[in-house]
Design an enzyme around this catalytic site. Structure first.
Site, PDB file in Angstrom:
ATOM      1  N   SER A  42       0.722  -1.053   0.185  1.00 24.75           N
ATOM      2  CA  SER A  42      -0.051  -0.226  -0.033  1.00 24.75           C
ATOM      3  C   SER A  42       0.767   1.088  -0.136  1.00 24.75           C
ATOM      4  O   SER A  42       0.533   2.267  -0.713  1.00 24.75           O
ATOM      5  CB  SER A  42      -0.977   0.205   1.304  1.00 24.75           C
ATOM      6  OG  SER A  42      -1.854  -0.963   1.111  1.00 24.75           O
TER       7      SER A  42
ATOM      8  N   HIS B 233       0.620   4.543   4.574  1.00 24.91           N
ATOM      9  CA  HIS B 233      -0.209   5.179   3.405  1.00 24.91           C
ATOM     10  C   HIS B 233       0.330   6.554   3.294  1.00 24.91           C
ATOM     11  O   HIS B 233       0.818   7.064   1.943  1.00 24.91           O
ATOM     12  CB  HIS B 233      -1.528   4.916   3.438  1.00 24.91           C
ATOM     13  CG  HIS B 233      -2.259   3.645   3.521  1.00 24.91           C
ATOM     14  ND1 HIS B 233      -3.308   3.347   3.480  1.00 24.91           N
ATOM     15  CD2 HIS B 233      -1.495   2.523   3.364  1.00 24.91           C
ATOM     16  CE1 HIS B 233      -3.601   2.153   3.400  1.00 24.91           C
ATOM     17  NE2 HIS B 233      -2.394   1.401   3.444  1.00 24.91           N
TER      18      HIS B 233
END
Length: 201
Positions: A125, A176
């Site tokens: 991610s 993230h």
């Protein structure tokens, strides 16, 4: 730009880095879930802050291709399949790989520095958010690379992804966010070298 209509063989030929990364996701997932040495593979690949602090620096990279749950694997691989090819085409194989892995590395370093030593993580991610970071830089600084319609798609998907980041305790929020920041920070460097190469050619 984000619509895929190639055949499987054409996709592999056009986007070898994307193909390699997705294949690596699948292979590691299968090794972790369906082999007698699954525990050893997971132990070797996981991004453990404690073991990184003890000098096992490969763990800053291995989580980028590591997924244990099928849903996690499918979501990240599909995101890479959707948003990666245009960047691989624009940047070229080496620059794309530097941007992708570099963003994941920045995300994992931030995780190491800002979360407890007991924290461990896996998943692509951070690197995928790095692709978003590169796109965002293009949207505001290199508009000739991305048109208005694709800009709208990109920003909507990014907004949804950012909101989703805060909706589960299992998500590495810092990974993230710093993946996104890392991609945006690397973008001007990568695109500057692309511009210089274009001038030489």
């Amino acid at each position: 730009m984000f619509v895929r209509d190639e055949s499987f063989q054409t996709f592999i030929r056009r986007y070898p880095i994307i193909t390699f990364l997705i294949a690596a996701h699948i292979i590691v997932f299968l090794l972790i879930n369906f082999t007698p040495f699954s525990t050893s593979v997971y132990y070797f690949m996981v991004g453990s802050n404690y073991y990184i602090s003890q000098g096992e620096y490969w763990r800053l990279f291995t989580p980028i291709i590591t997924h244990e749950a099928a849903g996690h694997l499918i979501f990240n691989s599909f995101s890479l399949l959707l948003f990666g090819p245009a960047l691989e085409q624009i940047l070229g194989k080496v620059r794309f790989l530097i941007g992708y892995v570099g963003s994941g590395l920045i995300a994992n370093i931030a995780t190491l520095l800002m979360l407890p030593l007991s924290y461990a993580h896996i998943g692509a991610s951070g690197a995928i958010f790095g692709l978003f970071g590169i796109y965002v830089y293009m949207v505001y600084n290199k508009k000739h690379y991305i048109d208005k319609a694709n800009t709208q798609i990109l920003l909507v998907v990014l907004a949804i992804s950012l909101v989703s980041t805060f909706m589960s305790e299992r998500i590495n929020v810092l990974g993230h966010l710093f993946g996104l920041i890392g991609g945006a920070a690397l973008a001007p460097i990568i695109l500057a070298t692309l511009k210089r190469r274009g001038k030489r050619n």
